[in-house]
Design a protein around this motif. Structure first.
Motif, PDB file in Angstrom:
ATOM      1  N   GLN A 174      49.432  27.824  44.632  1.00 51.05           N
ATOM      2  CA  GLN A 174      49.015  29.160  45.608  1.00 51.05           C
ATOM      3  C   GLN A 174      48.989  30.352  44.736  1.00 51.05           C
ATOM      4  N   SER A 175      50.090  30.376  43.783  1.00 56.47           N
ATOM      5  CA  SER A 175      49.941  31.793  43.103  1.00 56.47           C
ATOM      6  C   SER A 175      48.781  31.725  42.126  1.00 56.47           C
ATOM      7  N   LEU A 176      48.603  30.602  41.572  1.00 57.04           N
ATOM      8  CA  LEU A 176      47.222  30.415  40.699  1.00 57.04           C
ATOM      9  C   LEU A 176      46.111  30.914  41.558  1.00 57.04           C
ATOM     10  N   SER A 177      45.986  30.529  42.737  1.00 56.08           N
ATOM     11  CA  SER A 177      44.754  30.833  43.516  1.00 56.08           C
ATOM     12  C   SER A 177      44.591  32.213  43.948  1.00 56.08           C
ATOM     13  N   ARG A 184      38.885  37.519  40.073  1.00 56.12           N
ATOM     14  CA  ARG A 184      37.233  37.685  40.373  1.00 56.12           C
ATOM     15  C   ARG A 184      36.726  39.060  40.905  1.00 56.12           C
ATOM     16  N   GLN A 185      37.940  39.705  41.598  1.00 61.72           N
ATOM     17  CA  GLN A 185      37.600  40.926  42.053  1.00 61.72           C
ATOM     18  C   GLN A 185      37.774  42.249  41.265  1.00 61.72           C
ATOM     19  N   GLY A 186      38.223  41.592  39.833  1.00 59.65           N
ATOM     20  CA  GLY A 186      38.513  42.714  38.808  1.00 59.65           C
ATOM     21  C   GLY A 186      39.639  43.337  39.052  1.00 59.65           C
ATOM     22  N   LEU A 187      40.531  43.007  39.857  1.00 58.10           N
ATOM     23  CA  LEU A 187      41.961  43.545  39.793  1.00 58.10           C
ATOM     24  C   LEU A 187      42.900  43.114  38.846  1.00 58.10           C
ATOM     25  N   MET A 188      42.700  41.892  38.599  1.00 58.74           N
ATOM     26  CA  MET A 188      43.562  41.080  37.367  1.00 58.74           C
ATOM     27  C   MET A 188      43.115  40.899  36.047  1.00 58.74           C
ATOM     28  N   ALA A 189      43.774  40.808  35.005  1.00 57.42           N
ATOM     29  CA  ALA A 189      43.397  40.573  33.900  1.00 57.42           C
ATOM     30  C   ALA A 189      43.416  39.121  33.488  1.00 57.42           C
ATOM     31  N   ARG A 190      42.667  38.526  32.537  1.00 57.13           N
ATOM     32  CA  ARG A 190      42.644  37.051  32.325  1.00 57.13           C
ATOM     33  C   ARG A 190      44.025  36.715  31.827  1.00 57.13           C
ATOM     34  N   PHE A 191      44.800  37.614  31.254  1.00 56.32           N
ATOM     35  CA  PHE A 191      46.324  37.136  30.943  1.00 56.32           C
ATOM     36  C   PHE A 191      46.840  36.510  32.173  1.00 56.32           C
ATOM     37  N   ASP A 192      46.825  37.367  33.169  1.00 53.67           N
ATOM     38  CA  ASP A 192      47.558  37.093  34.530  1.00 53.67           C
ATOM     39  C   ASP A 192      47.191  35.726  34.845  1.00 53.67           C
ATOM     40  N   VAL A 193      45.915  35.281  34.883  1.00 45.30           N
ATOM     41  CA  VAL A 193      45.410  34.112  35.192  1.00 45.30           C
ATOM     42  C   VAL A 193      46.034  33.013  34.426  1.00 45.30           C
ATOM     43  N   VAL A 194      46.238  33.068  33.038  1.00 45.26           N
ATOM     44  CA  VAL A 194      46.746  32.339  32.351  1.00 45.26           C
ATOM     45  C   VAL A 194      48.015  32.067  32.451  1.00 45.26           C
ATOM     46  N   GLN A 195      48.762  32.971  32.715  1.00 47.49           N
ATOM     47  CA  GLN A 195      50.192  32.982  33.206  1.00 47.49           C
ATOM     48  C   GLN A 195      50.392  32.021  34.469  1.00 47.49           C
ATOM     49  N   VAL A 200      51.518  26.190  36.727  1.00 48.88           N
ATOM     50  CA  VAL A 200      50.916  25.039  37.301  1.00 48.88           C
ATOM     51  C   VAL A 200      51.367  24.117  36.209  1.00 48.88           C
ATOM     52  N   VAL A 201      51.017  24.028  35.277  1.00 50.41           N
ATOM     53  CA  VAL A 201      51.297  23.161  34.108  1.00 50.41           C
ATOM     54  C   VAL A 201      52.768  22.753  34.136  1.00 50.41           C
ATOM     55  N   ILE A 388      49.176  40.516  46.505  1.00 48.30           N
ATOM     56  CA  ILE A 388      47.573  40.401  47.032  1.00 48.30           C
ATOM     57  C   ILE A 388      47.313  41.752  47.760  1.00 48.30           C
ATOM     58  N   ASN A 389      47.942  42.688  47.862  1.00 49.21           N
ATOM     59  CA  ASN A 389      47.421  43.692  48.435  1.00 49.21           C
ATOM     60  C   ASN A 389      47.369  44.883  47.213  1.00 49.21           C
ATOM     61  N   GLY A 390      47.691  44.437  45.903  1.00 45.20           N
ATOM     62  CA  GLY A 390      47.573  45.300  44.784  1.00 45.20           C
ATOM     63  C   GLY A 390      48.629  46.176  44.570  1.00 45.20           C
ATOM     64  N   LEU A 391      49.855  45.978  45.435  1.00 46.67           N
ATOM     65  CA  LEU A 391      51.013  46.791  45.170  1.00 46.67           C
ATOM     66  C   LEU A 391      51.855  46.249  44.035  1.00 46.67           C
ATOM     67  N   GLY A 392      51.877  45.147  43.749  1.00 46.37           N
ATOM     68  CA  GLY A 392      52.763  44.322  42.836  1.00 46.37           C
ATOM     69  C   GLY A 392      52.012  43.851  41.735  1.00 46.37           C
ATOM     70  N   THR A 393      52.840  43.269  40.467  1.00 49.47           N
ATOM     71  CA  THR A 393      52.206  42.682  39.257  1.00 49.47           C
ATOM     72  C   THR A 393      52.360  41.448  39.390  1.00 49.47           C
ATOM     73  N   SER A 394      51.686  40.692  38.555  1.00 49.07           N
ATOM     74  CA  SER A 394      51.743  39.194  38.585  1.00 49.07           C
ATOM     75  C   SER A 394      53.099  38.946  37.601  1.00 49.07           C
ATOM     76  N   LEU A 395      53.755  39.781  36.765  1.00 48.33           N
ATOM     77  CA  LEU A 395      54.856  39.433  36.357  1.00 48.33           C
ATOM     78  C   LEU A 395      55.870  39.338  37.464  1.00 48.33           C
ATOM     79  N   GLU A 396      55.929  40.257  38.379  1.00 43.31           N
ATOM     80  CA  GLU A 396      56.863  40.177  39.558  1.00 43.31           C
ATOM     81  C   GLU A 396      56.553  38.992  40.541  1.00 43.31           C
TER      82      GLU A 396
END
Length: 446
Positions: A174-177, A184-195, A200-201, A388-396
């Motif tokens: 769910q987090s990866l999705s 895809r909206q340009g709000l996150m970096a590729r690194f966030d997707v890799v994390q 998931v792995v 999701i609302n752009g108020l937090g980071t992927s690290l959080e």
């Protein structure tokens, strides 16, 4: 027409191939064994019925019974038949017989009347030794029951760990999705997707490891049940543990002192040692036996035909210190058993106290683990909404997911730590509490 027919053949074959289930990994498919449900009571009963150790302990009881009957037979009448034939040179000057062949036949009954305590006390000790072996059997049985329960709950823990790992995998996916959507909206970096993909792995790896642990725990359970090669078992969780609020460590210690089979073994061994000590004191006393029989001799100058009764007394006036040595050894054995009894009772008190405190601690650990899961779930949902609302980071979000994952695993461990702690407490007390209700039954000394 031929082309249409060829197309139809290809279509049918393609449908047949696509309809076949795809193996999860390369290689031949392996038929999954059927499984059968197994309750805790069924597991304990099956393990006891099949255990070689219990059969060995049972045969030790039978051996003690046989030894008792052997010694008991020494005090019962014995009917004896003897036949002896002698061949002697007819020309010998020493012979006084008319016939070189003579026969003597005797039939008699021998009865050991008394040994003034020596054999009698040995018989008593042999009888008490039967109780020793029965109590030893109970020790083996309770040890086996504990090992069965531990293996049973470890298998249940493996099942619950798999469920938790699958829930963690669902949360990671769910987090990866969510991360992919924001990327895809340009709000996150590729690194966030890799994390997120790494999470998931790792969760997938945990699921695979949990499945392996289930297989290992299943083999361990079937080993202790001696059911290797039989259909896989699926343990059914037992009823919840309930505790009488009036129970304390003192009550449990008094129960253990009265119920532990190790105490019974020691008490019976002490009774055996006392009986053998009395036998040692009686070692130099006389033996009185009665013999009555009939003797017939054929072939001698004077044929014999005798019926008689004989009372025999055998008494060792001087035994060279044999009695004193036996008494000294028997007295040392009695003193040693008394010391072992003091040590055993102190050890039981410590074991019960430790098992009781460990069990109580698991209750606090379980409640804390449940609260951590609740808090981690709220924290993750909050972090996800912020993300999701752009108020937090992927690290959080990843930190919240890690907290939730750990909390779920800790809850599973806490649940089955309590189950195993309860089983070990039962073993230290020396009884299984009916319906898993921990209470002090009536009739147990307070």
């Amino acid at each position: 027409m031929r082309a249409l027919f060829s197309f139809w053949i290809v279509f049918v074959l393609t449908r047949a191939v696509l309809a076949q289930p795809e193996p999860s990994q390369p290689g031949p498919t392996v038929a999954q064994p059927t499984s059968q449900s197994l309750t805790l009571d069924q597991a304990v009963r099956t393990g006891q019925e099949r255990s070689p150790n219990l059969r060995i302990a049972s045969e030790a009881v039978e051996s003690a019974v046989g030894n008792y009957w052997q010694l008991k037979a020494g005090m019962r009448p014995m009917l004896q038949f003897n036949s002896a034939t002698a061949v002697q040179d007819k020309q010998s000057k020493a012979t006084t017989r008319l016939d070189p062949v003579s026969s003597q036949i005797s039939l008699g009954m021998q009865w050991l009347l008394t040994t003034f305590g020596q054999l009698e006390n040995q018989i008593t000790a042999a009888y008490l030794q039967i109780d020793v072996q029965k109590a030893s059997y109970e020790v083996s049985r309770q040890d086996l029951v504990l090992s069965i329960k531990e293996a049973f709950f470890q298998r249940l823990q493996a099942d619950a760990t798999l469920a938790a790992s699958q829930a963690n995998l669902a949360s990671s996916e769910q987090s990866l999705s969510d991360t992919n959507s924001l990327f895809r909206q340009g709000l996150m970096a590729r690194f966030d997707v890799v994390q997120a993909e790494l999470a998931v792995v790792e969760a997938t790896q945990d699921v695979a490891q949990s499945k392996t642990d289930i297989g290992t725990a299943t083999v361990a359970l079937q080993t202790v049940l001696y059911e290797l090669g039989e259909p896989r078992v699926d343990p059914v969780p037992p009823p919840a543990i309930t505790v009488d609020p009036e129970v304390d460590a003192t009550d449990l210690d008094q129960m253990a002192q009265a119920l532990r089979p190790e105490v019974a073994v020691l008490d019976r061994n002490l009774a055996v040692a006392d009986a053998l000590l009395e036998s040692a004191y009686s070692q130099s006393y006389p033996n009185v036996s009665l013999f009555s029989g009939y003797t017939s001799t054929v072939g001698s100058i004077v044929p014999t035909d005798v019926l008689g009764v004989q009372l025999q007394v055998q008494w060792n006036i001087f035994d060279g210190g044999l009695r004193e040595g036996a008494v000294h050894q028997a007295e040392a054995t009695v003193r040693s058993l008394h010391a072992q009894g003091d040590q055993l009772r102190a050890s039981i008190t410590q074991q019960v106290e430790q098992a009781w405190l460990t069990f109580l601690q698991t209750d606090f650990t379980l409640k804390t683990a449940q609260k951590r899961v609740e808090a981690a779930q709220v924290y993750y949902e909050m972090a996800r909404e912020r993300f999701i609302n752009g108020l937090g980071t992927s690290l959080e979000t990843q930190n919240a997911l890690t907290s939730l994952t750990n909390a779920r695993q800790e809850l599973v461990q806490a649940i089955y730590q309590r189950e195993i702690a309860f089983a070990r407490l039962e073993r230290q007390v020396g009884t299984e509490f009916p319906n898993r209700h921990l209470s002090v039954p009536e009739g147990v000394p307070k």
